[in-house]
Design a protein around this motif. Sequence first.
Motif, PDB file in Angstrom:
ATOM      1  N   ASP A  99       2.735 -40.044   7.669  1.00  0.00           N
ATOM      2  CA  ASP A  99       1.128 -41.681   8.469  1.00  0.00           C
ATOM      3  C   ASP A  99       0.470 -42.098   7.572  1.00  0.00           C
ATOM      4  OD1 ASP A  99       3.159 -41.100  10.972  1.00  0.00           O
ATOM      5  OD2 ASP A  99       1.410 -39.783  11.570  1.00  0.00           O
ATOM      6  N   ILE A 100       0.438 -42.749   7.507  1.00  0.00           N
ATOM      7  CA  ILE A 100      -0.655 -44.197   6.654  1.00  0.00           C
ATOM      8  C   ILE A 100      -2.457 -43.760   7.571  1.00  0.00           C
ATOM      9  CG2 ILE A 100       0.864 -45.345   5.815  1.00  0.00           C
ATOM     10  CD1 ILE A 100      -0.483 -47.488   7.323  1.00  0.00           C
ATOM     11  N   LEU A 101      -3.644 -43.919   6.191  1.00  0.00           N
ATOM     12  CA  LEU A 101      -4.839 -43.899   7.160  1.00  0.00           C
ATOM     13  C   LEU A 101      -5.390 -43.863   5.967  1.00  0.00           C
ATOM     14  CD1 LEU A 101      -6.610 -42.730   9.768  1.00  0.00           C
ATOM     15  CD2 LEU A 101      -6.961 -40.838   8.191  1.00  0.00           C
ATOM     16  N   HIS A 102      -6.207 -45.282   6.204  1.00  0.00           N
ATOM     17  CA  HIS A 102      -7.521 -45.867   5.535  1.00  0.00           C
ATOM     18  C   HIS A 102      -8.133 -45.441   4.443  1.00  0.00           C
ATOM     19  CE1 HIS A 102      -6.222 -50.093   5.400  1.00  0.00           C
ATOM     20  NE2 HIS A 102      -5.632 -49.642   6.160  1.00  0.00           N
ATOM     21  N   MET A 103      -8.561 -44.839   3.705  1.00  0.00           N
ATOM     22  CA  MET A 103      -9.364 -44.128   3.159  1.00  0.00           C
ATOM     23  C   MET A 103     -11.019 -44.530   3.240  1.00  0.00           C
ATOM     24  SD  MET A 103      -9.432 -41.786  -0.373  1.00  0.00           S
ATOM     25  CE  MET A 103     -10.185 -43.574  -1.733  1.00  0.00           C
ATOM     26  N   GLY A 104     -12.105 -44.144   3.128  1.00  0.00           N
ATOM     27  CA  GLY A 104     -13.638 -43.831   3.033  1.00  0.00           C
ATOM     28  C   GLY A 104     -13.481 -45.817   4.061  1.00  0.00           C
ATOM     29  N   GLY A 140      -5.494 -34.593   8.272  1.00  0.00           N
ATOM     30  CA  GLY A 140      -4.187 -34.672   8.078  1.00  0.00           C
ATOM     31  C   GLY A 140      -4.264 -34.566   5.602  1.00  0.00           C
ATOM     32  N   LEU A 141      -3.771 -33.619   5.679  1.00  0.00           N
ATOM     33  CA  LEU A 141      -3.616 -34.130   4.144  1.00  0.00           C
ATOM     34  C   LEU A 141      -3.023 -35.230   2.480  1.00  0.00           C
ATOM     35  CD1 LEU A 141      -4.100 -32.697   0.993  1.00  0.00           C
ATOM     36  CD2 LEU A 141      -1.986 -31.807   1.590  1.00  0.00           C
ATOM     37  N   TYR A 142      -3.722 -36.154   2.348  1.00  0.00           N
ATOM     38  CA  TYR A 142      -3.427 -37.491   2.148  1.00  0.00           C
ATOM     39  C   TYR A 142      -3.665 -37.818  -0.045  1.00  0.00           C
ATOM     40  CZ  TYR A 142      -3.802 -38.759   7.033  1.00  0.00           C
ATOM     41  OH  TYR A 142      -3.257 -39.004   8.468  1.00  0.00           O
ATOM     42  N   ALA A 164      -9.539 -34.944   7.742  1.00  0.00           N
ATOM     43  CA  ALA A 164      -8.364 -35.857   6.710  1.00  0.00           C
ATOM     44  C   ALA A 164      -9.222 -35.707   5.435  1.00  0.00           C
ATOM     45  CB  ALA A 164      -8.872 -37.366   6.965  1.00  0.00           C
ATOM     46  N   ASP A 165      -8.765 -35.352   4.501  1.00  0.00           N
ATOM     47  CA  ASP A 165      -8.725 -34.854   3.167  1.00  0.00           C
ATOM     48  C   ASP A 165      -7.854 -35.661   2.047  1.00  0.00           C
ATOM     49  OD1 ASP A 165     -11.038 -32.398   2.727  1.00  0.00           O
ATOM     50  OD2 ASP A 165      -9.899 -32.420   4.434  1.00  0.00           O
ATOM     51  N   PHE A 166      -8.812 -36.729   1.236  1.00  0.00           N
ATOM     52  CA  PHE A 166      -7.509 -37.882   0.609  1.00  0.00           C
ATOM     53  C   PHE A 166      -7.825 -37.011  -0.869  1.00  0.00           C
ATOM     54  CE2 PHE A 166      -9.110 -40.515   4.180  1.00  0.00           C
ATOM     55  CZ  PHE A 166      -7.750 -41.243   4.669  1.00  0.00           C
ATOM     56  N   PHE A 167      -6.622 -37.584  -1.669  1.00  0.00           N
ATOM     57  CA  PHE A 167      -6.868 -36.874  -3.015  1.00  0.00           C
ATOM     58  C   PHE A 167      -6.323 -38.335  -4.455  1.00  0.00           C
ATOM     59  CE2 PHE A 167      -6.986 -32.898  -0.943  1.00  0.00           C
ATOM     60  CZ  PHE A 167      -7.591 -32.102  -1.425  1.00  0.00           C
ATOM     61  N   PRO A 168      -7.026 -39.032  -3.969  1.00  0.00           N
ATOM     62  CA  PRO A 168      -7.631 -40.352  -4.678  1.00  0.00           C
ATOM     63  C   PRO A 168      -5.736 -39.818  -6.360  1.00  0.00           C
ATOM     64  CG  PRO A 168      -8.751 -40.735  -4.297  1.00  0.00           C
ATOM     65  CD  PRO A 168      -8.508 -39.038  -3.844  1.00  0.00           C
ATOM     66  N   ASN A 169      -4.505 -40.532  -6.282  1.00  0.00           N
ATOM     67  CA  ASN A 169      -3.948 -40.284  -7.826  1.00  0.00           C
ATOM     68  C   ASN A 169      -3.380 -38.332  -8.420  1.00  0.00           C
ATOM     69  OD1 ASN A 169      -4.217 -42.959  -8.212  1.00  0.00           O
ATOM     70  ND2 ASN A 169      -6.085 -42.819  -8.246  1.00  0.00           N
ATOM     71  N   GLY A 170      -3.382 -37.817  -6.905  1.00  0.00           N
ATOM     72  CA  GLY A 170      -3.483 -35.816  -6.588  1.00  0.00           C
ATOM     73  C   GLY A 170      -5.151 -35.145  -6.968  1.00  0.00           C
ATOM     74  N   GLY A 171      -6.087 -36.020  -7.345  1.00  0.00           N
ATOM     75  CA  GLY A 171      -6.896 -35.315  -7.388  1.00  0.00           C
ATOM     76  C   GLY A 171      -7.572 -34.649  -7.807  1.00  0.00           C
ATOM     77  N   GLU A 172      -7.175 -34.140 -10.073  1.00  0.00           N
ATOM     78  CA  GLU A 172      -7.627 -33.928 -10.737  1.00  0.00           C
ATOM     79  C   GLU A 172      -7.909 -34.637 -11.458  1.00  0.00           C
ATOM     80  OE1 GLU A 172      -3.466 -31.797 -11.717  1.00  0.00           O
ATOM     81  OE2 GLU A 172      -4.341 -30.487 -10.373  1.00  0.00           O
ATOM     82  N   SER A 173      -7.821 -35.472 -11.843  1.00  0.00           N
ATOM     83  CA  SER A 173      -8.779 -37.296 -12.520  1.00  0.00           C
ATOM     84  C   SER A 173      -7.998 -38.124 -12.358  1.00  0.00           C
ATOM     85  CB  SER A 173      -7.780 -36.803 -14.301  1.00  0.00           C
ATOM     86  OG  SER A 173      -6.894 -36.798 -14.246  1.00  0.00           O
ATOM     87  N   GLN A 174      -9.096 -39.341 -12.785  1.00  0.00           N
ATOM     88  CA  GLN A 174      -8.051 -40.528 -12.107  1.00  0.00           C
ATOM     89  C   GLN A 174      -8.447 -41.547 -13.235  1.00  0.00           C
ATOM     90  OE1 GLN A 174      -8.605 -41.099  -9.247  1.00  0.00           O
ATOM     91  NE2 GLN A 174      -8.920 -38.710  -9.112  1.00  0.00           N
ATOM     92  N   PRO A 175      -7.491 -42.749 -13.470  1.00  0.00           N
ATOM     93  CA  PRO A 175      -7.256 -43.549 -14.349  1.00  0.00           C
ATOM     94  C   PRO A 175      -8.219 -44.280 -14.839  1.00  0.00           C
ATOM     95  CG  PRO A 175      -5.478 -43.918 -12.089  1.00  0.00           C
ATOM     96  CD  PRO A 175      -6.837 -43.493 -11.376  1.00  0.00           C
ATOM     97  N   GLY A 176      -8.198 -44.732 -16.347  1.00  0.00           N
ATOM     98  CA  GLY A 176      -9.016 -45.089 -16.864  1.00  0.00           C
ATOM     99  C   GLY A 176     -10.290 -43.900 -17.086  1.00  0.00           C
ATOM    100  N   CYS A 177     -10.137 -42.322 -16.831  1.00  0.00           N
ATOM    101  CA  CYS A 177     -11.004 -41.868 -17.021  1.00  0.00           C
ATOM    102  C   CYS A 177     -10.570 -40.854 -18.354  1.00  0.00           C
ATOM    103  CB  CYS A 177     -11.479 -40.948 -15.841  1.00  0.00           C
ATOM    104  SG  CYS A 177     -12.660 -41.522 -15.055  1.00  0.00           S
ATOM    105  N   LEU A 178     -11.245 -40.916 -19.175  1.00  0.00           N
ATOM    106  CA  LEU A 178     -11.297 -40.399 -20.072  1.00  0.00           C
ATOM    107  C   LEU A 178     -12.419 -38.706 -20.568  1.00  0.00           C
ATOM    108  CD1 LEU A 178     -11.426 -42.122 -23.406  1.00  0.00           C
ATOM    109  CD2 LEU A 178      -8.912 -41.647 -22.005  1.00  0.00           C
TER     110      LEU A 178
END
Length: 319
Positions: free
Chosen positions: A292-297, A307-309, A237-251
């Motif tokens: 389907d849903i899956l808890h990350m971490g 799967g890809l999440y 299983a692979d999780f891509f938080p917020n799309g996996g490119e950059s994260q909210p609040g990070c410059l």
Amino acid sequence: MHRPFFNSVVKWLAIVLVGLAVTATAIPVEDSPTVVHVVEGGNPLSLLQNDDSGQSSIDYYLFTRSNPTTAQRLYMNEESIKSSSFNPEHPTVVVVHGFLGSHNSALNPAIRDVHLNKADTNVIILNWNRIGGDDEDSAILNTPAVGRRLGQFLKFLSEVSGASYDKMHLIGFSLGAHLVGSAGRELDGKIARITGLDPAGRLWQVHPERLSSSDAQYVEGIHTSKEFGINFVIGHADFFPNGGESQPGCLTPVCSHYRSFQLYAATVEHNHLVGRRCSSLIQLLLDMCNGDILHMGNDDINKRGSGLYRVNTGWRYPY
């Protein structure tokens, strides 16, 4: 100096300073932990050879609820393990830093503390910075060998204590993600779980010894940075938080890279970040996943999923 050029320079410097401030906030610096050496004699595990002091080039620091902040340094001899606070009946979590990291890196107390607060756990922090050094190419070259040594140590730990591979969870950040993959491969994929926190991307896209789904019974990837991470599926299983490119609040990309272990720590404490399965990378990037849903971490040693999440988060803890 022309006024427009001067204004551009000032604006550029301001952006850089803000970026550094955000990064510094996201990546706290921890003082060196107190260390108790548990039976320094015997044959400490070493990579290639011991350093001039006769000590191992790889360090293993054990924390339990009996010694939550004072580390016991383990060696590859039976007395060292049996005289420590290691309990084979409890789950064992091994945390491995990446390039330029050490046992003092911010991810270590973050992950250690949430696991110890959640349950009786053996937390082992691996330090390999004397091998990785400050040369990234050398660190990449040495990563698989260090991983194999970790696998050999865990095999020894299991043999002398009775600790089961079914209760072991290896967590690696950046280059450390591929390192724990090599450790799992050394043990024929018997380890219960591996979590790769933004596994390093540079030179690893086609590397034959990168982290893969065959390295443990369950392998999870958490991808948070396009600049530093590997941007495709590598586990069950692979999780891509917020799309996996950059994260909210990070410059800065560094901030996004480090967000991977911060998100993981938050999920151990709260188990609140839920991903939606995506049918493609395009669907993931457009935030249109509806499977389907899956808890990350989280800290579930028997976790399963595939799967890809995509999971959407906030910009500050617990995200």
